[in-house]
Design a protein around this motif. Structure first.
Motif, PDB file in Angstrom:
ATOM      1  N   THR A 175       7.422  14.350   6.289  1.00 41.46           N
ATOM      2  CA  THR A 175       7.079  15.619   6.928  1.00 41.46           C
ATOM      3  C   THR A 175       5.851  15.449   7.817  1.00 41.46           C
ATOM      4  O   THR A 175       4.902  14.751   7.439  1.00 41.46           O
ATOM      5  CB  THR A 175       6.779  16.701   5.860  1.00 41.46           C
ATOM      6  OG1 THR A 175       7.935  16.872   5.037  1.00 41.46           O
ATOM      7  CG2 THR A 175       6.437  18.031   6.515  1.00 41.46           C
ATOM      8  N   ALA A 190       8.207  17.082  18.185  1.00 41.36           N
ATOM      9  CA  ALA A 190       9.473  17.393  17.518  1.00 41.36           C
ATOM     10  C   ALA A 190      10.649  16.738  18.236  1.00 41.36           C
ATOM     11  O   ALA A 190      11.567  16.208  17.589  1.00 41.36           O
ATOM     12  CB  ALA A 190       9.668  18.906  17.438  1.00 41.36           C
ATOM     13  N   LYS A 194      12.664  14.133  16.005  1.00 40.07           N
ATOM     14  CA  LYS A 194      14.016  14.564  15.635  1.00 40.07           C
ATOM     15  C   LYS A 194      15.089  13.739  16.335  1.00 40.07           C
ATOM     16  O   LYS A 194      16.191  13.571  15.806  1.00 40.07           O
ATOM     17  CB  LYS A 194      14.199  16.045  15.953  1.00 40.07           C
ATOM     18  CG  LYS A 194      13.370  16.987  15.091  1.00 40.07           C
ATOM     19  CD  LYS A 194      13.882  17.012  13.658  1.00 40.07           C
ATOM     20  CE  LYS A 194      13.215  18.108  12.853  1.00 40.07           C
ATOM     21  NZ  LYS A 194      13.746  18.204  11.482  1.00 40.07           N
ATOM     22  N   SER A 199      15.954  13.452   9.947  1.00 40.88           N
ATOM     23  CA  SER A 199      15.641  13.904   8.590  1.00 40.88           C
ATOM     24  C   SER A 199      14.179  14.290   8.405  1.00 40.88           C
ATOM     25  O   SER A 199      13.819  14.967   7.437  1.00 40.88           O
ATOM     26  CB  SER A 199      15.995  12.823   7.572  1.00 40.88           C
ATOM     27  OG  SER A 199      15.206  11.655   7.786  1.00 40.88           O
ATOM     28  N   ARG A 201      10.949  16.335   8.582  1.00 38.36           N
ATOM     29  CA  ARG A 201      10.662  17.762   8.778  1.00 38.36           C
ATOM     30  C   ARG A 201       9.413  17.916   9.646  1.00 38.36           C
ATOM     31  O   ARG A 201       8.432  17.183   9.470  1.00 38.36           O
ATOM     32  CB  ARG A 201      10.455  18.474   7.446  1.00 38.36           C
ATOM     33  CG  ARG A 201      11.681  18.485   6.553  1.00 38.36           C
ATOM     34  CD  ARG A 201      11.480  19.387   5.354  1.00 38.36           C
ATOM     35  NE  ARG A 201      11.536  20.802   5.723  1.00 38.36           N
ATOM     36  CZ  ARG A 201      10.714  21.734   5.260  1.00 38.36           C
ATOM     37  NH1 ARG A 201       9.744  21.416   4.421  1.00 38.36           N
ATOM     38  NH2 ARG A 201      10.841  22.995   5.630  1.00 38.36           N
ATOM     39  N   ILE A 203       6.671  20.745  10.675  1.00 36.47           N
ATOM     40  CA  ILE A 203       6.155  22.062  10.310  1.00 36.47           C
ATOM     41  C   ILE A 203       4.926  22.363  11.161  1.00 36.47           C
ATOM     42  O   ILE A 203       3.999  21.555  11.259  1.00 36.47           O
ATOM     43  CB  ILE A 203       5.789  22.120   8.821  1.00 36.47           C
ATOM     44  CG1 ILE A 203       7.036  21.858   7.960  1.00 36.47           C
ATOM     45  CG2 ILE A 203       5.161  23.469   8.462  1.00 36.47           C
ATOM     46  CD1 ILE A 203       6.759  21.790   6.473  1.00 36.47           C
ATOM     47  N   ASP A 253      11.062  22.918  11.942  1.00 34.10           N
ATOM     48  CA  ASP A 253      11.682  23.385  10.702  1.00 34.10           C
ATOM     49  C   ASP A 253      11.040  24.643  10.136  1.00 34.10           C
ATOM     50  O   ASP A 253      11.712  25.480   9.547  1.00 34.10           O
ATOM     51  CB  ASP A 253      11.637  22.263   9.654  1.00 34.10           C
ATOM     52  CG  ASP A 253      12.489  21.071  10.055  1.00 34.10           C
ATOM     53  OD1 ASP A 253      13.718  21.158   9.930  1.00 34.10           O
ATOM     54  OD2 ASP A 253      11.922  20.062  10.516  1.00 34.10           O
ATOM     55  N   ASP A 254       9.728  24.773  10.299  1.00 29.83           N
ATOM     56  CA  ASP A 254       9.044  25.922   9.713  1.00 29.83           C
ATOM     57  C   ASP A 254       7.696  26.100  10.383  1.00 29.83           C
ATOM     58  O   ASP A 254       7.149  25.158  10.987  1.00 29.83           O
ATOM     59  CB  ASP A 254       8.859  25.722   8.206  1.00 29.83           C
ATOM     60  CG  ASP A 254       8.570  27.008   7.449  1.00 29.83           C
ATOM     61  OD1 ASP A 254       8.624  28.085   8.067  1.00 29.83           O
ATOM     62  OD2 ASP A 254       8.283  26.930   6.245  1.00 29.83           O
TER      63      ASP A 254
END
Length: 325
Positions: A175, A190, A194, A199, A201, A203, A253-254
């Protein structure tokens, strides 16, 4: 992803364009922080980058693609600090004139550094004046090229080179925790990460008082907020970019938020335990972990220390927020 503003190819091209003039910054480790955060924590040390932040990457990638005629006309940028220094240094490297529009209340360390790189600084009142309007007027008057802080494909691609370095140094990362201002950094990183490791993450972290990215994510469109008041001045934006937002929606992702007290407490630990001189914005990722806003037990995590331009005059306020006497 083909409809988004940037691709992996753009980021790889940016890396080839700028690598000779930027540092491949290290991943730092602090066992105390890892223990407190409940994960294996790496700190991507962009505060050790030239100009004191990751901003040089995007600025240099943008300036390196100017024509000879455009270089002779110079560039204009608007920034509260780190983009200002990044553009000023990039202009020095490329040997072209730069004018930077900065708020009159910007930290003195950032004003001094921007002027130190040879740029002309034009001050404005952020409460009553529009910095972008001032910058565009200067561009018209001088025939200069505008270098925006985040909403530009070349800027986004340059910032994305941070992601390539993280994957190179920590190939088993689970992450990433990244600060969000206008979204240039997180959208670029990102896209890089990505594209190569879906896979992983990604954030984003922003202050509770500067939650324009989170509100935009929830609304499904760019939401503009009043001028934020936060010690994390590097992400005190009113809205994410029209180009960065779709990338964030597709690949981030968040997004979590942290309080001013949590930012201050995390900064105190980065300063005293990791022994790294960073600005409050750089502590956002660590704050998300320490506060429990982001729980990643046992994971291999990298948080970005995005900048090291700490205004020493802000330390009493930071101590007060963190409850340090």
């Amino acid at each position: 992803m083909s409809t988004l503003a940037i691709t992996l190819s753009d980021i790889l091209a940016a890396q080839a364009r700028i690598f000779a003039d930027v540092h491949h910054t290290p991943i730092l480790r602090c066992q105390t922080l890892s223990s407190l955060c409940g994960c294996t924590l790496g700190l991507k040390a962009e505060h050790l980058q030239r100009s004191g932040s990751f901003k040089l990457r995007g600025a240099l990638n943008r300036l390196r693609q100017l024509s000879l005629a455009e270089k002779q006309r110079g560039v204009v940028a608007f920034s509260s600090g780190n983009h200002a220094q990044g553009v000023a240094l990039a202009a020095q490297i490329c040997d072209l004139p730069a004018v930077i529009v900065m708020p009159s209340d910007a930290p003195k360390v950032k004003l001094d550094a921007t002027r130190g790189y040879g740029a002309e600084v034009v001050l404005y009142d952020r409460k009553t004046e529009d910095r972008e309007a001032i910058a565009r007027k200067l561009c018209t008057e001088r025939g200069a090229i505008l270098v925006p802080p985040f909403d530009d494909p070349h800027i986004m691609a340059g910032q994305g080179t941070v992601g390539l370095e993280i994957l190179s140094d920590v190939p088993d990362v689970d992450t990433l925790l990244l600060p969000i201002g206008g979204g240039g950094l997180i959208s670029g990183v990102a896209m890089a990460v990505k594209s190569l490791r879906p896979s992983v993450r990604v954030i984003g972290v922003e202050p509770e008082t500067a939650d324009d990215a989170l509100r935009s994510r929830q609304a499904g469109q760019v939401v503009r907020i009043p001028q934020p008041q936060t010690i994390a001045d590097g992400v005190a934006t009113q809205a994410v970019g029209q180009l960065t937002f779709p990338v964030m929606q597709a690949l981030v992702d968040d997004i979590v938020t942290v309080s001013e007290a949590q930012i201050a407490a995390a900064l105190g630990l980065v300063l005293t335990r990791a022994k790294q001189v960073v600005e409050p914005t750089a502590a956002l990722g660590v704050a998300a972990l320490l506060s429990g806003r982001c729980r990643l037990p046992g994971q291999n995590v990298v948080a970005l220390l995005c900048g090291g331009n700490l205004d020493l005059s802000s330390l009493p306020r930071i101590q007060e927020l963190a409850g340090i006497r």
